[in-house]
Design a protein around this motif. Structure first.
Motif, mmCIF file in Angstrom:
data_model
loop_
_atom_site.group_PDB
_atom_site.id
_atom_site.type_symbol
_atom_site.label_atom_id
_atom_site.label_comp_id
_atom_site.label_asym_id
_atom_site.label_seq_id
_atom_site.Cartn_x
_atom_site.Cartn_y
_atom_site.Cartn_z
ATOM 1 N N TYR A 185 -36.668 -75.693 1.721
ATOM 2 C CA TYR A 185 -35.492 -74.863 1.446
ATOM 3 C C TYR A 185 -35.429 -73.612 2.311
ATOM 4 O O TYR A 185 -34.352 -73.043 2.531
ATOM 5 C CB TYR A 185 -35.448 -74.484 -0.040
ATOM 6 C CG TYR A 185 -36.556 -73.543 -0.459
ATOM 7 C CD1 TYR A 185 -36.378 -72.161 -0.434
ATOM 8 C CD2 TYR A 185 -37.793 -74.034 -0.881
ATOM 9 C CE1 TYR A 185 -37.400 -71.295 -0.808
ATOM 10 C CE2 TYR A 185 -38.815 -73.183 -1.249
ATOM 11 C CZ TYR A 185 -38.619 -71.816 -1.213
ATOM 12 O OH TYR A 185 -39.629 -70.965 -1.580
ATOM 13 N N ASN B 210 -28.731 -78.745 6.218
ATOM 14 C CA ASN B 210 -27.315 -79.021 5.994
ATOM 15 C C ASN B 210 -27.116 -80.520 5.826
ATOM 16 O O ASN B 210 -28.063 -81.314 5.964
ATOM 17 C CB ASN B 210 -26.451 -78.474 7.137
ATOM 18 C CG ASN B 210 -26.891 -78.978 8.496
ATOM 19 O OD1 ASN B 210 -27.169 -80.167 8.670
ATOM 20 N ND2 ASN B 210 -26.994 -78.076 9.470
ATOM 21 N N GLU C 218 -24.510 -79.419 -0.221
ATOM 22 C CA GLU C 218 -24.546 -77.986 0.057
ATOM 23 C C GLU C 218 -24.837 -77.181 -1.205
ATOM 24 O O GLU C 218 -25.657 -76.251 -1.196
ATOM 25 C CB GLU C 218 -23.220 -77.526 0.660
ATOM 26 C CG GLU C 218 -23.188 -76.034 0.983
ATOM 27 C CD GLU C 218 -21.828 -75.557 1.479
ATOM 28 O OE1 GLU C 218 -21.761 -74.425 1.974
ATOM 29 O OE2 GLU C 218 -20.851 -76.317 1.358
ATOM 30 N N THR C 219 -24.193 -77.546 -2.322
ATOM 31 C CA THR C 219 -24.430 -76.850 -3.584
ATOM 32 C C THR C 219 -25.869 -77.031 -4.044
ATOM 33 O O THR C 219 -26.508 -76.088 -4.527
ATOM 34 C CB THR C 219 -23.458 -77.351 -4.669
ATOM 35 O OG1 THR C 219 -22.117 -77.059 -4.270
ATOM 36 C CG2 THR C 219 -23.730 -76.677 -6.004
ATOM 37 N N ASN D 2 -28.125 -74.800 -1.976
ATOM 38 C CA ASN D 2 -27.956 -73.401 -2.380
ATOM 39 C C ASN D 2 -28.545 -73.120 -3.764
ATOM 40 O O ASN D 2 -29.073 -72.031 -4.010
ATOM 41 C CB ASN D 2 -26.479 -73.017 -2.347
ATOM 42 C CG ASN D 2 -25.978 -72.803 -0.934
ATOM 43 O OD1 ASN D 2 -26.749 -72.453 -0.041
ATOM 44 N ND2 ASN D 2 -24.691 -73.015 -0.718
ATOM 45 N N ASN D 3 -28.461 -74.098 -4.671
ATOM 46 C CA ASN D 3 -29.044 -73.923 -6.000
ATOM 47 C C ASN D 3 -30.565 -73.790 -5.930
ATOM 48 O O ASN D 3 -31.167 -72.952 -6.611
ATOM 49 C CB ASN D 3 -28.678 -75.100 -6.903
ATOM 50 C CG ASN D 3 -27.254 -75.030 -7.418
ATOM 51 O OD1 ASN D 3 -26.546 -74.047 -7.178
ATOM 52 N ND2 ASN D 3 -26.819 -76.057 -8.107
ATOM 53 N N ARG E 38 -32.299 -72.796 -3.321
ATOM 54 C CA ARG E 38 -32.593 -71.502 -2.686
ATOM 55 C C ARG E 38 -32.392 -70.353 -3.673
ATOM 56 O O ARG E 38 -33.199 -69.415 -3.722
ATOM 57 C CB ARG E 38 -31.691 -71.324 -1.462
ATOM 58 C CG ARG E 38 -32.101 -72.183 -0.275
ATOM 59 C CD ARG E 38 -31.091 -72.139 0.845
ATOM 60 N NE ARG E 38 -31.597 -72.815 2.035
ATOM 61 C CZ ARG E 38 -30.844 -73.184 3.061
ATOM 62 N NH1 ARG E 38 -29.535 -72.946 3.048
ATOM 63 N NH2 ARG E 38 -31.396 -73.786 4.096
ATOM 64 N N ALA E 39 -31.315 -70.439 -4.461
ATOM 65 C CA ALA E 39 -31.037 -69.377 -5.430
ATOM 66 C C ALA E 39 -32.116 -69.311 -6.503
ATOM 67 O O ALA E 39 -32.499 -68.227 -6.949
ATOM 68 C CB ALA E 39 -29.663 -69.594 -6.068
ATOM 69 N N PHE F 171 -31.286 -68.394 3.059
ATOM 70 C CA PHE F 171 -29.887 -67.976 3.166
ATOM 71 C C PHE F 171 -29.662 -67.261 4.503
ATOM 72 O O PHE F 171 -30.557 -66.577 5.006
ATOM 73 C CB PHE F 171 -29.513 -67.041 2.015
ATOM 74 C CG PHE F 171 -29.433 -67.702 0.674
ATOM 75 C CD1 PHE F 171 -28.401 -68.578 0.374
ATOM 76 C CD2 PHE F 171 -30.396 -67.468 -0.301
ATOM 77 C CE1 PHE F 171 -28.325 -69.195 -0.874
ATOM 78 C CE2 PHE F 171 -30.345 -68.077 -1.541
ATOM 79 C CZ PHE F 171 -29.303 -68.945 -1.829
ATOM 80 N N THR G 66 -24.026 -64.867 1.555
ATOM 81 C CA THR G 66 -24.143 -66.273 1.139
ATOM 82 C C THR G 66 -25.037 -66.397 -0.090
ATOM 83 O O THR G 66 -24.796 -67.239 -0.960
ATOM 84 C CB THR G 66 -24.694 -67.139 2.280
ATOM 85 O OG1 THR G 66 -25.942 -66.601 2.734
ATOM 86 C CG2 THR G 66 -23.727 -67.205 3.441
ATOM 87 N N MET G 67 -26.063 -65.556 -0.188
ATOM 88 C CA MET G 67 -26.929 -65.575 -1.368
ATOM 89 C C MET G 67 -26.153 -65.119 -2.597
ATOM 90 O O MET G 67 -26.253 -65.734 -3.670
ATOM 91 C CB MET G 67 -28.149 -64.687 -1.151
ATOM 92 C CG MET G 67 -29.123 -64.694 -2.337
ATOM 93 S SD MET G 67 -30.699 -63.863 -2.015
ATOM 94 C CE MET G 67 -30.145 -62.144 -1.906
ATOM 95 N N ALA H 284 -23.930 -67.909 -3.810
ATOM 96 C CA ALA H 284 -24.677 -68.963 -4.496
ATOM 97 C C ALA H 284 -25.081 -68.514 -5.902
ATOM 98 O O ALA H 284 -24.993 -69.281 -6.867
ATOM 99 C CB ALA H 284 -25.916 -69.336 -3.679
#
Length: 289
Positions: free
Chosen positions: A198, A203, A231-232, A235-236, A238-239, A262, A267-268, A271
């Protein structure tokens, strides 16, 4: 990409020492808890004392007092919806631990997620299970010399009650077909790769190339099976890691964003807003009060 023996067949579940199971008590009302879609051979049980958690969005929504089970090798996510008295428990019983004690689990599934289908005997067993799970949560907060012994006793009772009253033989359609194995293996490969990488540039196109399929096919496949976009999902994950950094690290937001993959704070924040309902900046302010 050939799926099967070349990848791990399940995520490794590390038991919560010294118990033979992994468990987590959701109780810190000052924080949100999200566990990204994941999978394991172990059987996962969730119980909500207060509040609500969501397991596999659009599939299971657990209100207070509800017991839910995710059977072996099912990909699922958990989102804990916080309020001031939220209290919930998740337990993962390692598959080998169950199989050694109860070999019949190899051709059975646990059916407990629809109480409207219960017999009178199952209704009584369900009430008993609720009491044991509630007791496990209470013991979790105790500081007594016999705490782990009490937890072990409750784990054994919970598992025994679950297997004795809520198992059914798998129907023909529930047997894992070659098609289902292929889908599980592909999803497992993608989700495991994202969780391990992550922090790197990821991508849709890159993951499609790793799987030797087109990005258009991967986009459709992932959305259908996981009910969210690639993508979601990235990002999830990473978040989730960034949130952990917010709680324990002294890094600033830019450092956290970059270390979690991120491209920027913006962008963070975006998310976080989608996942937790608050931006990372807002949550940092809340945590530092």
């Amino acid at each position: 990409m050939t799926y099967g023996k070349k990848i791990k067949q399940h995520e490794i579940v590390i038991p919560t020492d010294p118990l033979p199971v992994w468990y987590f008590v959701f109780h810190d009302h000052n924080s949100e808890k999200y566990i990204a879609p994941h999978w394991h051979r172990g059987i996962e049980l969730s119980y909500v004392e207060n509040g609500r958690i969501e397991i596999n969005k659009k599939h299971y929504s657990s209100q207070s007092g509800t017991i839910l089970v995710v059977n072996t090798q099912e990909i699922h996510s958990i989102h804990d919806f916080r309020n001031t008295d939220s209290l919930a428990l998740s337990i993962i019983f390692p598959y080998d631990y169950i199989a050694n004690l109860y070999p019949d689990i190899a051709h059975q599934v646990i059916k407990i997620n629809d109480p409207t289908m219960f017999s009178n005997k199952q209704k009584l067993a369900y009430l008993h299970l609720q009491g044991l799970l509630s007791q496990f949560i209470k013991v979790y907060f105790l500081k007594i010399p016999t705490k782990h012994l009490e937890q072990q006793r409750l784990i054994d009772e919970i598992l025994c009650l679950l297997l004795a009253n809520f198992t059914e033989d798998k129907k023909d359609q529930e047997q894992v077909s070659e098609r289902k194995v292929y889908i599980i293996n592909r999803l497992q490969y993608i989700t495991q790769y994202v969780n391990n990488h992550y922090q790197e540039e990821l991508n849709l196109a890159f993951l499609a190339e790793k799987c030797n399929i087109s990005k258009e096919y991967l986009a459709r496949f992932f959305k259908k099976e996981m009910e969210l976009t690639v993508e979601t999902y990235i990002n999830n994950v990473r978040a989730e890691h960034a949130y952990g950094e917010l709680k324990k690290s002294k890094k600033n937001l830019t450092q956290i964003a970059i270390s979690c993959g991120f491209s920027s704070i913006r962008t963070m924040n975006r998310a976080f807003k989608k996942l937790y309902g608050k931006s990372a900046s807002e949550m940092k302010k809340k945590l530092t009060k």
